[in-house]
Enzyme design. Structure first.
Site, PDB file in Angstrom:
ATOM      1  CG  LEU A 148      -1.959  -1.195   1.166  1.00  0.00           C
ATOM      2  CD1 LEU A 148      -2.871  -1.150   2.374  1.00  0.00           C
ATOM      3  CD2 LEU A 148      -2.752  -1.253  -0.124  1.00  0.00           C
ATOM      4  CB  CYS A 149       4.472   1.959  -0.121  1.00  0.00           C
ATOM      5  SG  CYS A 149       4.922   1.700   1.579  1.00  0.00           S
ATOM      6  CG  HIS A 150       1.062   6.626  -2.208  1.00  0.00           C
ATOM      7  ND1 HIS A 150       0.733   6.495  -0.882  1.00  0.00           N
ATOM      8  CD2 HIS A 150      -0.092   6.879  -2.865  1.00  0.00           C
ATOM      9  CE1 HIS A 150      -0.567   6.669  -0.738  1.00  0.00           C
ATOM     10  NE2 HIS A 150      -1.100   6.894  -1.924  1.00  0.00           N
ATOM     11  CG  ASP A 160      24.119 -12.784   0.525  1.00  0.00           C
ATOM     12  OD1 ASP A 160      23.968 -14.013   0.693  1.00  0.00           O
ATOM     13  OD2 ASP A 160      24.506 -12.289  -0.547  1.00  0.00           O
ATOM     14  CG  MET A 169       6.477   2.847   4.824  1.00  0.00           C
ATOM     15  SD  MET A 169       6.743   1.878   6.328  1.00  0.00           S
ATOM     16  CE  MET A 169       7.037   0.266   5.660  1.00  0.00           C
ATOM     17  CD  GLU A 170       9.101   5.327   0.353  1.00  0.00           C
ATOM     18  OE1 GLU A 170       8.156   5.053  -0.396  1.00  0.00           O
ATOM     19  OE2 GLU A 170       8.940   5.818   1.489  1.00  0.00           O
TER      20      GLU A 170
END
Length: 161
Positions: A75-77, A128, A113-114
């Site tokens: 739901l992120c733009h 990793d 969020m980014e």
């Protein structure tokens, strides 16, 4: 009728409509840690990690992660980021690597969020690249530490505003 911003009147997942919001300068800084063994710290310091320059690869991965946030979080733009800055600091005393991600945009919605995605992808990439040295590493303390812009103005972790 729902009071949740990401649910519509029928209770279904819904991307928030931000079309009426004004474009403003916005930024977010997120941080997280990779707790590692002394062997990992030494491998990074001597550039002897077999997979190569761990910070260079993790920096590019973190930038790419921030740019692809809307592809990962439903739901992120999608945002046209104007800046993504990934940085690393080795904390020898606590045997951990701090990763920060600063994201900037001029837009209708924030970039928390980014920034969080950038930090997490960079941390996962470090994991990793170093897992052959220390498979017991752990990621911890990921969170937003500063955000600016939009209706809420300036917020910092630990502040009451």
């Amino acid at each position: 009728m729902s009071t949740f911003s990401h649910l519509n009147a029928q209770g279904e997942a819904n991307m928030v409509d931000v079309s009426e919001k004004s474009d403003t300068a916005r930024s977010a800084l997120a941080k997280g840690y990779l707790v590692v063994s002394q062997a990992v710290i030494e491998g990074i310091a001597t550039q002897s990690v077999k997979k190569g320059d761990v910070f260079a690869v993790a920096r590019v991965a973190g930038i790419q992660g921030a740019k692809r946030c809307a592809d990962l979080i439903p739901l992120c733009h999608p945002l046209a980021l104007s800046k993504v800055d990934i940085n690393f600091a080795v904390d020898d005393a606590n045997r951990r690597i701090e990763v920060t991600c600063l994201c900037k945009v001029t837009g209708k919605t924030g970039v928390e969020m980014e920034a969080l995605t950038g930090v997490n992808v960079a941390l996962l990439t470090l994991f990793d690249m170093c897992k052959a040295i220390d498979p017991g590493m752990r990621i911890e303390g990921v969170g937003v530490v500063d955000k600016q812009g939009g209706k809420s103005g300036h917020w910092q972790a630990g502040s009451n505003t």
